[in-house]
Design a protein around this motif. Structure first.
Motif, PDB file in Angstrom:
ATOM      1  N   PRO A 190     -35.308 -19.261 -60.898  1.00 33.34           N
ATOM      2  CA  PRO A 190     -34.475 -18.997 -59.725  1.00 33.34           C
ATOM      3  C   PRO A 190     -33.650 -17.710 -59.788  1.00 33.34           C
ATOM      4  N   PHE A 191     -33.379 -17.192 -61.003  1.00 33.13           N
ATOM      5  CA  PHE A 191     -32.456 -16.052 -61.091  1.00 33.13           C
ATOM      6  C   PHE A 191     -33.066 -14.801 -61.715  1.00 33.13           C
ATOM      7  N   GLY A 192     -34.324 -14.907 -62.164  1.00 35.77           N
ATOM      8  CA  GLY A 192     -34.945 -13.769 -62.823  1.00 35.77           C
ATOM      9  C   GLY A 192     -35.074 -12.549 -61.937  1.00 35.77           C
ATOM     10  N   TRP A 193     -35.270 -12.790 -60.638  1.00 36.67           N
ATOM     11  CA  TRP A 193     -35.447 -11.664 -59.719  1.00 36.67           C
ATOM     12  C   TRP A 193     -34.240 -10.734 -59.719  1.00 36.67           C
ATOM     13  N   PHE A 194     -33.030 -11.301 -59.922  1.00 37.42           N
ATOM     14  CA  PHE A 194     -31.816 -10.474 -59.919  1.00 37.42           C
ATOM     15  C   PHE A 194     -31.851  -9.484 -61.079  1.00 37.42           C
ATOM     16  N   HIS A 195     -32.210  -9.959 -62.258  1.00 36.19           N
ATOM     17  CA  HIS A 195     -32.291  -9.075 -63.426  1.00 36.19           C
ATOM     18  C   HIS A 195     -33.411  -8.047 -63.244  1.00 36.19           C
ATOM     19  N   MET A 196     -34.525  -8.497 -62.631  1.00 36.45           N
ATOM     20  CA  MET A 196     -35.640  -7.580 -62.419  1.00 36.45           C
ATOM     21  C   MET A 196     -35.271  -6.469 -61.448  1.00 36.45           C
ATOM     22  N   LEU A 197     -34.630  -6.802 -60.341  1.00 39.12           N
ATOM     23  CA  LEU A 197     -34.246  -5.786 -59.355  1.00 39.12           C
ATOM     24  C   LEU A 197     -33.249  -4.796 -59.941  1.00 39.12           C
ATOM     25  N   ARG A 198     -32.310  -5.313 -60.730  1.00 38.36           N
ATOM     26  CA  ARG A 198     -31.323  -4.418 -61.347  1.00 38.36           C
ATOM     27  C   ARG A 198     -32.011  -3.459 -62.313  1.00 38.36           C
ATOM     28  N   TRP A 199     -32.965  -3.972 -63.087  1.00 38.74           N
ATOM     29  CA  TRP A 199     -33.703  -3.124 -64.025  1.00 38.74           C
ATOM     30  C   TRP A 199     -34.529  -2.084 -63.279  1.00 38.74           C
ATOM     31  N   LEU A 200     -35.202  -2.504 -62.206  1.00 40.46           N
ATOM     32  CA  LEU A 200     -36.032  -1.573 -61.441  1.00 40.46           C
ATOM     33  C   LEU A 200     -35.205  -0.474 -60.785  1.00 40.46           C
ATOM     34  N   HIS A 201     -33.948  -0.774 -60.492  1.00 34.29           N
ATOM     35  CA  HIS A 201     -33.077   0.255 -59.908  1.00 34.29           C
ATOM     36  C   HIS A 201     -32.784   1.354 -60.912  1.00 34.29           C
ATOM     37  N   PHE A 202     -32.514   0.969 -62.164  1.00 35.10           N
ATOM     38  CA  PHE A 202     -32.227   1.963 -63.196  1.00 35.10           C
ATOM     39  C   PHE A 202     -32.369   1.317 -64.573  1.00 35.10           C
ATOM     40  N   PRO A 203     -33.477   1.575 -65.252  1.00 32.67           N
ATOM     41  CA  PRO A 203     -33.749   0.917 -66.537  1.00 32.67           C
ATOM     42  C   PRO A 203     -33.019   1.564 -67.713  1.00 32.67           C
ATOM     43  N   LYS A 204     -31.706   1.538 -67.672  1.00 34.86           N
ATOM     44  CA  LYS A 204     -30.885   2.171 -68.701  1.00 34.86           C
ATOM     45  C   LYS A 204     -31.131   1.526 -70.067  1.00 34.86           C
ATOM     46  N   GLY A 205     -31.341   2.367 -71.063  1.00 40.70           N
ATOM     47  CA  GLY A 205     -31.519   1.893 -72.425  1.00 40.70           C
ATOM     48  C   GLY A 205     -32.895   1.366 -72.758  1.00 40.70           C
ATOM     49  N   SER A 206     -33.807   1.396 -71.803  1.00 44.46           N
ATOM     50  CA  SER A 206     -35.147   0.868 -72.049  1.00 44.46           C
ATOM     51  C   SER A 206     -35.938   1.755 -72.999  1.00 44.46           C
ATOM     52  N   GLY A 207     -36.802   1.113 -73.783  1.00 44.66           N
ATOM     53  CA  GLY A 207     -37.794   1.881 -74.509  1.00 44.66           C
ATOM     54  C   GLY A 207     -38.780   2.481 -73.522  1.00 44.66           C
ATOM     55  N   MET A 208     -39.471   3.506 -73.944  1.00 42.95           N
ATOM     56  CA  MET A 208     -40.406   4.205 -73.071  1.00 42.95           C
ATOM     57  C   MET A 208     -41.801   4.202 -73.687  1.00 42.95           C
ATOM     58  N   ARG A 209     -42.809   3.943 -72.862  1.00 42.08           N
ATOM     59  CA  ARG A 209     -44.182   3.993 -73.345  1.00 42.08           C
ATOM     60  C   ARG A 209     -44.966   5.045 -72.573  1.00 42.08           C
ATOM     61  N   VAL A 210     -45.688   5.885 -73.309  1.00 43.42           N
ATOM     62  CA  VAL A 210     -46.628   6.841 -72.717  1.00 43.42           C
ATOM     63  C   VAL A 210     -48.019   6.247 -72.871  1.00 43.42           C
ATOM     64  N   PRO A 211     -48.548   5.595 -71.809  1.00 46.45           N
ATOM     65  CA  PRO A 211     -49.858   4.967 -71.923  1.00 46.45           C
ATOM     66  C   PRO A 211     -51.011   5.919 -71.665  1.00 46.45           C
ATOM     67  N   LEU A 212     -50.758   6.950 -70.858  1.00 46.18           N
ATOM     68  CA  LEU A 212     -51.847   7.834 -70.455  1.00 46.18           C
ATOM     69  C   LEU A 212     -51.389   9.278 -70.392  1.00 46.18           C
TER      70      LEU A 212
END
Length: 386
Positions: free
Chosen positions: A292-314
């Motif tokens: 029921p609440f995961g979407w809130f965390h997902m939307l916040r992350w999609l707005h600005f993924p501060k501190g996230s690791g980064m992957r170069v896939p291609l």
């Protein structure tokens, strides 16, 4: 348990596909450092009519049961485009695949592999590669090194003992794939910095961010370069027009302009580099569930993924520039710009580059030059069927 106790069911409908995904998720939950994925997305990937991979491929899914309880799963599939590539590039005539491999014992593993091989033989295949789940562009290979840390976005994660079970059924290594760990908050060595600065002074070269407002056309440019740049690589299967459109739509939410580059030479696009923030960090937090609440965390992350690791896939450079100083210079320029952006704007600490073929000398040399270190290793296994 004996082989006769194991019943292999063929998945034939929507309900069966959902069960197939649920079996995989149950196995994944037992593996340390695994990250739960969105169930709906997983089901879509194995559904004809939803995933355009099935526009040129066919598949059969299997679930193994003992006393009515699921104890494993596997897919067997054939990509018509893969059959058309030269055999020295990995696939070729008569080459089928297995994927989505999970089993709770060696006996179950062998029963599943036997059933997949039986189906492939009935489809006149003479050789099998795997695990490849399900397109070569999705999750190729079995993780054999790197189980001690969570996978990044779009990377498979498997228990170490699967390797022995596959090899004991007669499979051998066909290709090894590598990923490299890169500390993005550390400047590149002086030599690489000089190469980058030299490129920045070259009026023929422009390295620009992608423009998300025209993402469909940008995605088409990127995938056109990819089809050209990778066409001679092991495992290459070209993207179709439908797959380009599908990939563009799926990737759009995780495209952040400062992290994705197109390099132009004399005004013509000749290279690209894609970087995805690691959505697995938020998926782990919400346990792969939007409600029921995961979407809130997902939307916040999609707005600005501060501190996230980064992957170069291609990353790709047009074939006409391969084996030239210009190719490596463009690569270093794009990687350096994204490294600085990830550090300064997104406050990222680490990145991951891959996968990279272990015998791709050019990319391995680039990875070594920027002081990245191998942190994961995947194996695609092969076996002759006749």
């Amino acid at each position: 348990m004996t082989h006769s106790d194991i019943v292999i069911e063929h998945v034939r409908d929507k309900k069966g596909r959902a069960a197939f995904v649920d079996v995989g998720n149950a196995f994944s939950a037992r593996v340390p450092n695994s990250v739960p994925q969105l169930r709906g997305e997983q089901i879509e990937l194995i559904t004809p009519g939803k995933n355009p991979f099935f526009g040129h491929a066919r598949a059969q899914l299997f679930i193994a049961k003992v006393n009515g309880k699921p104890v494993g799963r596997i897919s067997a599939h054939i990509d018509e485009l893969a059959l058309q590539v030269p055999k020295e590039q990995g696939f070729g005539p008569g080459t089928g695949m297995f994927g989505y491999f999970d089993a709770d014992s060696e006996a179950v593993a062998h029963a599943l592999l036997a059933e997949a091989e039986k189906w492939l033989l009935s489809e006149e295949m003479t050789r099998v590669l795997g695990p490849i789940s399900m397109s070569i562009w999705e999750e190729p290979g079995l993780l054999v090194r790197g189980q001690d840390h969570p996978p990044m976005i779009m990377m498979g994660h498997h228990p170490a003992h699967y390797r022995g079970w596959i090899e004991s059924y007669g499979f051998t290594t066909a290709k090894t794939l590598l990923t490299y760990d890169l500390p993005v908050d550390r400047e590149f060595p002086p030599l690489i910095q000089r190469i980058v600065k030299s490129g920045e002074r070259n009026s023929r070269i422009t390295v620009r961010q992608v423009v998300k407002k025209r993402w469909d056309s940008e995605a088409a440019i990127i995938l056109s370069i990819l089809n050209d740049a990778w066409s001679g690589n092991w495992g290459f299967v070209p993207f179709t027009a439908d797959e380009i459109a599908y990939a563009g739509k799926k990737l759009r939410p995780i495209i952040f302009e400062p992290l994705n580059m197109i390099a132009e030479l004399d005004g013509e696009p000749v290279a690209f580099l894609l970087t995805f923030p690691d959505i697995n960090q938020v998926l782990a937090k919400i346990n792969g569930k939007l409600f029921p609440f995961g979407w809130f965390h997902m939307l916040r992350w999609l707005h600005f993924p501060k501190g996230s690791g980064m992957r170069v896939p291609l990353m790709g450079v047009k074939k006409e520039l391969h084996n030239s100083r210009m190719a490596s210079q463009l690569a270093f320029m794009m990687i350096d710009q994204i490294r600085r952006t990830a550090d300064e704007l997104y406050e990222s600490k680490r990145g991951e580059v891959g996968w990279i073929l272990d015998d791709n000398k050019g990319m391995v040399a680039i990875a070594d030059a920027i002081n990245s270190k191998i942190n994961r290793e995947y194996i695609v296994f092969g076996k002759d069927l006749i």
